[in-house]
Design an enzyme around this catalytic site. Structure first.
Site, PDB file in Angstrom:
ATOM      1  N   ASP A  10       9.330   9.048 -62.775  1.00  0.00           N
ATOM      2  CA  ASP A  10       7.934   8.989 -62.353  1.00  0.00           C
ATOM      3  C   ASP A  10       7.191  10.110 -63.070  1.00  0.00           C
ATOM      4  O   ASP A  10       7.745  10.769 -63.954  1.00  0.00           O
ATOM      5  CB  ASP A  10       7.809   9.076 -60.821  1.00  0.00           C
ATOM      6  CG  ASP A  10       8.135  10.448 -60.262  1.00  0.00           C
ATOM      7  OD1 ASP A  10       8.588  11.338 -61.028  1.00  0.00           O
ATOM      8  OD2 ASP A  10       7.941  10.645 -59.048  1.00  0.00           O
ATOM      9  N   HIS A  11       5.941  10.326 -62.675  1.00  0.00           N
ATOM     10  CA  HIS A  11       5.118  11.347 -63.334  1.00  0.00           C
ATOM     11  C   HIS A  11       5.716  12.749 -63.233  1.00  0.00           C
ATOM     12  O   HIS A  11       5.650  13.518 -64.178  1.00  0.00           O
ATOM     13  CB  HIS A  11       3.701  11.347 -62.738  1.00  0.00           C
ATOM     14  CG  HIS A  11       3.670  11.547 -61.262  1.00  0.00           C
ATOM     15  ND1 HIS A  11       3.951  10.518 -60.375  1.00  0.00           N
ATOM     16  CD2 HIS A  11       3.436  12.639 -60.510  1.00  0.00           C
ATOM     17  CE1 HIS A  11       3.867  10.978 -59.140  1.00  0.00           C
ATOM     18  NE2 HIS A  11       3.568  12.270 -59.196  1.00  0.00           N
ATOM     19  N   CYS A  67      12.873  12.099 -60.823  1.00  0.00           N
ATOM     20  CA  CYS A  67      11.586  12.260 -60.144  1.00  0.00           C
ATOM     21  C   CYS A  67      11.515  13.703 -59.647  1.00  0.00           C
ATOM     22  O   CYS A  67      12.409  14.501 -59.928  1.00  0.00           O
ATOM     23  CB  CYS A  67      11.373  11.237 -59.025  1.00  0.00           C
ATOM     24  SG  CYS A  67      12.363  11.441 -57.529  1.00  0.00           S
ATOM     25  N   GLY A  68      10.470  14.035 -58.923  1.00  0.00           N
ATOM     26  CA  GLY A  68      10.289  15.412 -58.493  1.00  0.00           C
ATOM     27  C   GLY A  68      11.465  15.963 -57.717  1.00  0.00           C
ATOM     28  O   GLY A  68      12.019  17.006 -58.044  1.00  0.00           O
ATOM     29  N   GLY A  70      14.237  13.915 -56.928  1.00  0.00           N
ATOM     30  CA  GLY A  70      15.408  13.093 -57.218  1.00  0.00           C
ATOM     31  C   GLY A  70      15.720  12.112 -56.108  1.00  0.00           C
ATOM     32  O   GLY A  70      16.435  11.137 -56.315  1.00  0.00           O
ATOM     33  N   HIS A 100      35.120  11.687 -58.311  1.00  0.00           N
ATOM     34  CA  HIS A 100      35.505  11.148 -57.009  1.00  0.00           C
ATOM     35  C   HIS A 100      34.748   9.886 -56.609  1.00  0.00           C
ATOM     36  O   HIS A 100      35.266   9.102 -55.815  1.00  0.00           O
ATOM     37  CB  HIS A 100      35.297  12.197 -55.919  1.00  0.00           C
ATOM     38  CG  HIS A 100      36.211  13.371 -56.054  1.00  0.00           C
ATOM     39  ND1 HIS A 100      36.254  14.365 -55.113  1.00  0.00           N
ATOM     40  CD2 HIS A 100      37.113  13.714 -57.005  1.00  0.00           C
ATOM     41  CE1 HIS A 100      37.144  15.276 -55.476  1.00  0.00           C
ATOM     42  NE2 HIS A 100      37.669  14.900 -56.630  1.00  0.00           N
ATOM     43  N   ASN A 101      33.525   9.719 -57.112  1.00  0.00           N
ATOM     44  CA  ASN A 101      32.695   8.603 -56.663  1.00  0.00           C
ATOM     45  C   ASN A 101      32.384   7.594 -57.751  1.00  0.00           C
ATOM     46  O   ASN A 101      31.733   6.592 -57.494  1.00  0.00           O
ATOM     47  CB  ASN A 101      31.381   9.121 -56.072  1.00  0.00           C
ATOM     48  CG  ASN A 101      31.602  10.218 -55.060  1.00  0.00           C
ATOM     49  OD1 ASN A 101      31.209  11.355 -55.293  1.00  0.00           O
ATOM     50  ND2 ASN A 101      32.252   9.905 -53.946  1.00  0.00           N
ATOM     51  N   ARG A 111      11.671  18.955 -60.284  1.00  0.00           N
ATOM     52  CA  ARG A 111      10.951  20.129 -59.775  1.00  0.00           C
ATOM     53  C   ARG A 111      11.877  21.225 -59.258  1.00  0.00           C
ATOM     54  O   ARG A 111      11.403  22.284 -58.859  1.00  0.00           O
ATOM     55  CB  ARG A 111       9.988  19.701 -58.662  1.00  0.00           C
ATOM     56  CG  ARG A 111       8.844  18.859 -59.187  1.00  0.00           C
ATOM     57  CD  ARG A 111       7.866  18.500 -58.093  1.00  0.00           C
ATOM     58  NE  ARG A 111       6.735  17.775 -58.663  1.00  0.00           N
ATOM     59  CZ  ARG A 111       6.030  16.873 -58.004  1.00  0.00           C
ATOM     60  NH1 ARG A 111       6.323  16.572 -56.751  1.00  0.00           N
ATOM     61  NH2 ARG A 111       5.015  16.268 -58.585  1.00  0.00           N
ATOM     62  N   ARG A 134      43.342   7.680 -55.232  1.00  0.00           N
ATOM     63  CA  ARG A 134      42.841   7.559 -53.864  1.00  0.00           C
ATOM     64  C   ARG A 134      41.329   7.353 -53.817  1.00  0.00           C
ATOM     65  O   ARG A 134      40.806   6.760 -52.883  1.00  0.00           O
ATOM     66  CB  ARG A 134      43.242   8.770 -53.029  1.00  0.00           C
ATOM     67  CG  ARG A 134      42.530  10.045 -53.397  1.00  0.00           C
ATOM     68  CD  ARG A 134      43.074  11.256 -52.619  1.00  0.00           C
ATOM     69  NE  ARG A 134      42.265  12.438 -52.780  1.00  0.00           N
ATOM     70  CZ  ARG A 134      42.317  13.266 -53.810  1.00  0.00           C
ATOM     71  NH1 ARG A 134      43.146  13.035 -54.802  1.00  0.00           N
ATOM     72  NH2 ARG A 134      41.540  14.330 -53.854  1.00  0.00           N
ATOM     73  N   ARG A 138      38.269   4.321 -51.983  1.00  0.00           N
ATOM     74  CA  ARG A 138      37.041   4.736 -51.300  1.00  0.00           C
ATOM     75  C   ARG A 138      35.807   4.137 -51.972  1.00  0.00           C
ATOM     76  O   ARG A 138      34.891   3.677 -51.285  1.00  0.00           O
ATOM     77  CB  ARG A 138      36.966   6.257 -51.274  1.00  0.00           C
ATOM     78  CG  ARG A 138      38.092   6.851 -50.455  1.00  0.00           C
ATOM     79  CD  ARG A 138      38.232   8.330 -50.655  1.00  0.00           C
ATOM     80  NE  ARG A 138      39.399   8.817 -49.926  1.00  0.00           N
ATOM     81  CZ  ARG A 138      39.990   9.962 -50.160  1.00  0.00           C
ATOM     82  NH1 ARG A 138      39.531  10.763 -51.106  1.00  0.00           N
ATOM     83  NH2 ARG A 138      41.029  10.326 -49.464  1.00  0.00           N
TER      84      ARG A 138
END
Length: 147
Positions: A10-11, A67-68, A70, A100-101, A111, A134, A138
């Site tokens: 965004d801006h 973005c500002g 996130g 992990h993810n 910002r 593991r 998940r």
């Protein structure tokens, strides 16, 4: 063939996005810029939806949103099936998001982080492998209820 990294903002994220694009291109990536294309006030979902949809459709395997705070862009892209976006304000958060993810999108809070920290986070995001094991079990449970 060069990997194409989609990016959207965004801006509030516009200036940082422009710097991240230069960094990505310097590292040999191509960039698909979904906008915004100026620092004029705009609505982050308009651009984040474009990136989230493209990831969901398999057009790209990973991407970057800014973005500002996130938060807005992260919330938007995480509505898409098979998008796992991590909000990263610290390099260790980015490392764990990948290890992990298996995050495939990183959200940067323009910002709240320096340009240097943003570049470190992007580098970690792009170069840290998913550990599997593991963590795979998940990750598979994240979208379980919508599959």
């Amino acid at each position: 063939m060069k990997e194409i990294i989609p990016i959207a903002c965004d801006h509030a994220g516009f200036d940082l996005k422009q710097k991240v694009i230069v960094e990505l291109e310097n590292k040999g990536f191509e960039v698909k810029d979904y906008g915004t294309f100026s620092a004029e006030s705009c609505d982050y979902p308009d651009y984040a939806h474009l990136l989230g949809s493209a990831i969901e459709k398999g057009e790209f395997k990973r991407g970057i949103v800014i973005c500002g705070s996130g938060n807005g862009v992260q919330m938007t892209v995480n509505k898409y099936r098979h998008v796992r976006c991590a909000l990263c304000w610290d390099p260790e958060i980015a490392r764990l998001g990948r290890q992990h993810n298996d995050c495939n999108v990183v959200a940067l809070p323009a910002r709240f982080i320096s340009e240097e920290k943003a570049m470190e986070i992007v580098d970690i995001f792009l170069n840290t492998p998913f550990e599997g094991g593991r963590h795979q079990r998940r990750v598979e449970k994240i979208s379980h209820l919508i599959d």
